[in-house]
Write an enzyme that holds these catalytic residues in place. Structure first.
Site, short mmCIF file in Angstrom:
data_model
loop_
_atom_site.label_atom_id
_atom_site.label_comp_id
_atom_site.label_asym_id
_atom_site.label_seq_id
_atom_site.Cartn_x
_atom_site.Cartn_y
_atom_site.Cartn_z
N HIS A 1 32.14 40.00 39.78
CA HIS A 1 32.07 40.73 41.04
C HIS A 1 31.14 39.97 41.98
O HIS A 1 30.12 39.43 41.55
CB HIS A 1 31.54 42.16 40.82
CG HIS A 1 31.72 43.05 41.99
ND1 HIS A 1 30.82 43.10 43.03
CD2 HIS A 1 32.72 43.93 42.31
CE1 HIS A 1 31.24 43.98 43.93
NE2 HIS A 1 32.38 44.49 43.52
N GLU B 1 38.17 47.04 38.56
CA GLU B 1 39.62 46.94 38.44
C GLU B 1 40.10 46.95 37.00
O GLU B 1 41.20 47.42 36.71
CB GLU B 1 40.12 45.66 39.13
CG GLU B 1 40.07 45.70 40.65
CD GLU B 1 38.73 45.27 41.20
OE1 GLU B 1 37.86 44.86 40.39
OE2 GLU B 1 38.54 45.34 42.43
#
Length: 387
Positions: free
Chosen positions: A274, A327
């Site tokens: 991320h 996700e």
């Protein structure tokens, strides 16, 4: 840190990192992400704790009206927002054409939100007072899930499902999507996912919405711009791709070879890493727990892939502390709850519309237009114009 350098072409400028990474562009009371701590919050509350303890409607109220509601405020908020879920009659004839025009769900809903702004006569934010802006924000954030599900069903040749006033936001979303009342566990899992994705700092789509809002444009235009930013593969779309990764690996005995091949080829492993978090993504941690509560082969396989990918990345890319992001398990949870993969990112958009609307309202309260400068690096002007 922003360092002062030589002036830009207009005589005033400061040098900033590419992509504005880490640059503070304004102040906000809405949310913040503390990446090194693995923590983010909506107003003064932990977003994950809100997902664990409150309803989506409560968080919607918090973001747009500024506080968690009392029981009476919750009742009044429901009375105000439930009628807004229904597609206005003037918009209904346009949906079949949009659904069959081609493109994905985010493409069609952009057209639908834009059309809604037009047929409902939404005026520029600059010309409205705070109460009128809030009315538009509540309308767009209530209507968007209905538009997403209606367009999805129309694209499949199915009739849209009318929203039910007796169902919560999340349960109603699944109901409009599938035509069947969802199991309570599935509705709650999707609700927790939706809460966890309402807002997340000044990401690309949120910043886009605020830039448009700073021009004084109408609220629908701001949300259309945000949806356009979200449609980019570097911003949205990863939940289905992360699940595609599990499909591509197939079985536990293929994990190591598949991951090694991708890492050595320089490919990205979808669902890992991320740009903000330097530790475990708190949304992934929560969604992993939700997935475990369902159990089953898919969940077991996902956790085994997570374990081995982290170990292999530590071996092949030492010094890079990579973890699963939102996700990875979002895809698993949505798959288990019956959300089609083509609707993974639109489901994210249904929640994020609330965050966008909150940011639009905050930006609209400041009349300063966002107008940065660029440094010209082309051929030296002025050159003579050829005859």
């Amino acid at each position: 840190m922003i360092s002062t350098t030589a002036p830009a072409g207009n005589g005033h400028g400061i040098e900033v990192p590419r992509g504005l990474s880490g640059v503070v562009v304004t102040e906000t009371r809405l949310s913040d992400v503390r990446g090194r701590e693995g923590f983010y919050h909506y107003r003064q509350y932990s977003a994950i704790e809100l997902a664990e303890k409150r309803t989506f409607e409560d968080v919607w109220h918090l973001m747009l009206l500024g506080a968690l509601p009392s029981a009476e405020e919750r009742r009044r908020f429901a009375e105000r927002t439930l009628p807004l879920r229904h597609v206005p009659e003037a918009l209904r004839p346009l949906l079949p054409a949009l659904a069959t025009a081609g493109g994905g769900p985010l493409d069609t809903v952009r057209g639908a939100v834009s059309a809604a702004g037009s047929v409902l006569g939404m005026r520029p934010l600059y010309d409205l007072g705070p109460d009128q802006r809030l009315d538009d924000a509540l309308l767009v954030s209530a209507l968007t899930p209905t538009l997403l599900t209606a367009l999805h069903r129309l694209s499949l040749g199915l009739e849209p499902v009318e929203p039910r006033d007796d169902l919560t936001y999340a349960a109603n979303y699944l109901y409009m999507l599938t035509g069947e009342e969802p199991e309570p566990a599935h509705a709650r899992a999707i609700e927790q996912y939706l809460i966890s994705t309402v807002d997340h700092g000044f990401n690309a789509s949120t910043f886009t919405a605020r830039v448009i809002a700073s021009t004084g444009a109408d609220l629908a235009s701001c949300v259309v711009g945000a949806l356009g930013a979200l449609s980019g593969p570097l911003h949205g779309g990863a939940p289905s791709r992360a699940l595609d990764t599990l499909d591509a690996i197939g079985t536990p005995d293929r994990i190591d070879a598949w991951v090694r091949d991708r890492v050595l080829a320089g490919d990205r492993i979808m669902g890992f890493g991320h740009p903000v978090y330097r530790t475990e993504d708190p949304r992934s941690r929560m969604l992993s727990g939700i997935a475990r509560s369902f159990g089953g082969d898919l969940v077991d396989f996902a956790h085994e892939v997570e374990r081995r990918v982290i170990e292999l990345l530590a071996e092949l890319k030492p010094g890079r502390d990579l973890h699963t992001n939102v996700e990875f398990y979002a895809g698993v949870v949505m798959e288990l709850c019956g959300v089609p993969r083509s609707m993974f990112t639109p489901t994210f958009a249904a929640a994020r519309t609330v965050g966008w609307c909150a940011n639009i309202l905050e930006q609209a309260a400041d009349s300063k237009i966002i107008r940065p400068a660029a440094r010209y690096v082309g051929d030296t002007p002025p050159q003579p114009v050829p005859a």
